[in-house]
Design a protein around this motif. Structure first.
Motif, PDB file in Angstrom:
ATOM      1  N   ALA A 107      24.125  85.237  64.281  1.00 47.75           N
ATOM      2  CA  ALA A 107      25.028  84.150  63.889  1.00 47.75           C
ATOM      3  C   ALA A 107      26.332  84.222  64.684  1.00 47.75           C
ATOM      4  O   ALA A 107      26.810  83.202  65.203  1.00 47.75           O
ATOM      5  N   ALA A 108      26.897  85.418  64.797  1.00 47.28           N
ATOM      6  CA  ALA A 108      28.150  85.583  65.543  1.00 47.28           C
ATOM      7  C   ALA A 108      27.949  85.251  67.022  1.00 47.28           C
ATOM      8  O   ALA A 108      28.764  84.536  67.628  1.00 47.28           O
ATOM      9  N   CYS A 109      26.868  85.748  67.603  1.00 44.86           N
ATOM     10  CA  CYS A 109      26.623  85.501  69.027  1.00 44.86           C
ATOM     11  C   CYS A 109      26.310  84.036  69.301  1.00 44.86           C
ATOM     12  O   CYS A 109      26.744  83.484  70.314  1.00 44.86           O
ATOM     13  N   SER A 110      25.574  83.393  68.407  1.00 48.51           N
ATOM     14  CA  SER A 110      25.291  81.976  68.563  1.00 48.51           C
ATOM     15  C   SER A 110      26.577  81.163  68.484  1.00 48.51           C
ATOM     16  O   SER A 110      26.805  80.256  69.294  1.00 48.51           O
ATOM     17  N   PHE A 111      27.423  81.506  67.533  1.00 45.36           N
ATOM     18  CA  PHE A 111      28.711  80.811  67.410  1.00 45.36           C
ATOM     19  C   PHE A 111      29.555  81.014  68.661  1.00 45.36           C
ATOM     20  O   PHE A 111      30.096  80.057  69.226  1.00 45.36           O
ATOM     21  N   VAL A 112      29.658  82.259  69.109  1.00 43.17           N
ATOM     22  CA  VAL A 112      30.484  82.558  70.286  1.00 43.17           C
ATOM     23  C   VAL A 112      29.902  81.893  71.534  1.00 43.17           C
ATOM     24  O   VAL A 112      30.620  81.245  72.305  1.00 43.17           O
ATOM     25  N   GLY A 113      28.593  82.036  71.755  1.00 42.01           N
ATOM     26  CA  GLY A 113      27.973  81.479  72.954  1.00 42.01           C
ATOM     27  C   GLY A 113      28.063  79.965  73.020  1.00 42.01           C
ATOM     28  O   GLY A 113      28.432  79.389  74.047  1.00 42.01           O
ATOM     29  N   THR A 114      27.739  79.302  71.908  1.00 41.45           N
ATOM     30  CA  THR A 114      27.808  77.843  71.890  1.00 41.45           C
ATOM     31  C   THR A 114      29.247  77.363  72.001  1.00 41.45           C
ATOM     32  O   THR A 114      29.526  76.343  72.634  1.00 41.45           O
ATOM     33  N   SER A 115      30.176  78.112  71.422  1.00 39.60           N
ATOM     34  CA  SER A 115      31.595  77.755  71.519  1.00 39.60           C
ATOM     35  C   SER A 115      32.096  77.891  72.959  1.00 39.60           C
ATOM     36  O   SER A 115      32.821  77.020  73.452  1.00 39.60           O
ATOM     37  N   VAL A 116      31.718  78.985  73.619  1.00 40.90           N
ATOM     38  CA  VAL A 116      32.129  79.170  75.022  1.00 40.90           C
ATOM     39  C   VAL A 116      31.559  78.043  75.878  1.00 40.90           C
ATOM     40  O   VAL A 116      32.261  77.464  76.719  1.00 40.90           O
ATOM     41  N   PRO A 132      35.130  67.071  66.750  1.00 44.34           N
ATOM     42  CA  PRO A 132      34.275  67.099  65.551  1.00 44.34           C
ATOM     43  C   PRO A 132      32.781  67.129  65.898  1.00 44.34           C
ATOM     44  O   PRO A 132      32.014  67.839  65.246  1.00 44.34           O
ATOM     45  N   ASP A 133      32.381  66.382  66.926  1.00 41.97           N
ATOM     46  CA  ASP A 133      30.978  66.423  67.357  1.00 41.97           C
ATOM     47  C   ASP A 133      30.621  67.808  67.888  1.00 41.97           C
ATOM     48  O   ASP A 133      29.520  68.315  67.653  1.00 41.97           O
ATOM     49  N   MET A 134      31.557  68.422  68.602  1.00 45.09           N
ATOM     50  CA  MET A 134      31.345  69.756  69.134  1.00 45.09           C
ATOM     51  C   MET A 134      31.150  70.759  67.992  1.00 45.09           C
ATOM     52  O   MET A 134      30.262  71.614  68.053  1.00 45.09           O
ATOM     53  N   LEU A 135      31.953  70.645  66.956  1.00 43.66           N
ATOM     54  CA  LEU A 135      31.823  71.551  65.815  1.00 43.66           C
ATOM     55  C   LEU A 135      30.486  71.368  65.109  1.00 43.66           C
ATOM     56  O   LEU A 135      29.874  72.347  64.659  1.00 43.66           O
ATOM     57  N   GLN A 136      30.018  70.131  65.021  1.00 40.22           N
ATOM     58  CA  GLN A 136      28.722  69.885  64.402  1.00 40.22           C
ATOM     59  C   GLN A 136      27.604  70.516  65.236  1.00 40.22           C
ATOM     60  O   GLN A 136      26.686  71.131  64.692  1.00 40.22           O
ATOM     61  N   VAL A 137      27.677  70.370  66.546  1.00 40.94           N
ATOM     62  CA  VAL A 137      26.668  70.964  67.430  1.00 40.94           C
ATOM     63  C   VAL A 137      26.662  72.484  67.291  1.00 40.94           C
ATOM     64  O   VAL A 137      25.603  73.109  67.223  1.00 40.94           O
ATOM     65  N   ILE A 138      27.847  73.091  67.227  1.00 38.31           N
ATOM     66  CA  ILE A 138      27.944  74.545  67.092  1.00 38.31           C
ATOM     67  C   ILE A 138      27.318  74.980  65.778  1.00 38.31           C
ATOM     68  O   ILE A 138      26.532  75.949  65.743  1.00 38.31           O
ATOM     69  N   VAL A 142      23.950  77.360  65.405  1.00 37.95           N
ATOM     70  CA  VAL A 142      23.958  78.626  64.661  1.00 37.95           C
ATOM     71  C   VAL A 142      22.826  78.636  63.638  1.00 37.95           C
ATOM     72  O   VAL A 142      22.090  79.622  63.519  1.00 37.95           O
ATOM     73  N   VAL A 143      22.665  77.540  62.915  1.00 38.32           N
ATOM     74  CA  VAL A 143      21.596  77.467  61.918  1.00 38.32           C
ATOM     75  C   VAL A 143      20.227  77.613  62.584  1.00 38.32           C
ATOM     76  O   VAL A 143      19.384  78.394  62.125  1.00 38.32           O
ATOM     77  N   TRP A 144      19.997  76.899  63.675  1.00 36.79           N
ATOM     78  CA  TRP A 144      18.729  76.993  64.395  1.00 36.79           C
ATOM     79  C   TRP A 144      18.450  78.437  64.812  1.00 36.79           C
ATOM     80  O   TRP A 144      17.344  78.948  64.616  1.00 36.79           O
ATOM     81  N   ASP A 145      19.440  79.075  65.426  1.00 35.95           N
ATOM     82  CA  ASP A 145      19.230  80.429  65.942  1.00 35.95           C
ATOM     83  C   ASP A 145      18.982  81.432  64.821  1.00 35.95           C
ATOM     84  O   ASP A 145      18.148  82.319  64.953  1.00 35.95           O
ATOM     85  N   VAL A 146      19.678  81.280  63.711  1.00 40.41           N
ATOM     86  CA  VAL A 146      19.469  82.187  62.573  1.00 40.41           C
ATOM     87  C   VAL A 146      18.082  81.963  61.961  1.00 40.41           C
ATOM     88  O   VAL A 146      17.400  82.924  61.601  1.00 40.41           O
ATOM     89  N   VAL A 147      17.650  80.715  61.872  1.00 36.72           N
ATOM     90  CA  VAL A 147      16.329  80.416  61.308  1.00 36.72           C
ATOM     91  C   VAL A 147      15.217  81.027  62.164  1.00 36.72           C
ATOM     92  O   VAL A 147      14.224  81.536  61.637  1.00 36.72           O
TER      93      VAL A 147
END
Length: 170
Positions: A107-116, A132-138, A142-147
């Motif tokens: 979750a942390a890496c997905s958040f960091v990677g997608t944010s970067v 706001p669209d960027m935050l939704q994508v992030i 994260v949800v996809w990667d955790v699932v």
């Protein structure tokens, strides 16, 4: 790095990339597909540490940047996955990480990677996406990667661990 480990890492990235660009676009959620290459880099970081994961992250990111249907400036995913490799490698412990720790790391890496990736696009003017669209994508990423973590990470981490088990000092 041994040739076998490097070849296996490259094969894992290529399999993840092919699935990511051929199969998962049909399952996109809000236009976002899971980043399987990111999961491979996280698995490498958890097993082999930051150096190996950063090199693998650069290779995986460059392949993602150059593979169709990429519509962004090349180098953005390479940068993001190098950072992910470093972050995941910092969580490496001498013992095998527990399932909850692996999920938190993903979750942390997905958040960091997608944010970067997203912030680099914002800074470079690559794409007209609102914050706001960027935050939704992030969040969706994260949800996809955790699932997908329970399906991908055990295989990746097991493969890297079996290729070269940790050496016990004599």
């Amino acid at each position: 790095m041994t040739t076998l480990r490097g070849g296996t890492a490259l094969l894992a990235v290529l399999v993840a990339l092919v699935a990511q660009v051929t199969l998962f676009p049909h399952l996109a959620w809000h236009g976002v597909v899971p980043n399987l290459c990111l999961l491979v880099v996280v698995g490498a970081g958890l097993v082999r540490g930051p150096r190996f994961a950063m090199v693998l992250g650069f290779v995986a990111g460059a392949l993602v940047d150059l593979s169709p249907p990429a519509d962004h400036l090349a180098g953005r995913w390479a940068l993001a996955l190098v950072v992910v490799g470093y972050v995941a490698g910092q969580f490496r412990r001498d013992t095998r990480p527990r399932a909850l720790a692996v999920l938190a790391t993903v979750a942390a890496c997905s958040f960091v990677g997608t944010s970067v990736f997203s912030l680099s696009g914002l800074l470079l003017g690559d794409g007209a996406v609102s914050v706001p669209d960027m935050l939704q994508v992030i969040l969706v990423a994260v949800v996809w990667d955790v699932v997908l973590t329970p399906f991908v990470l055990p295989v990746v981490m097991g493969a890297f661990h079996r290729l070269e088990p940790d050496r016990v000092p004599a």
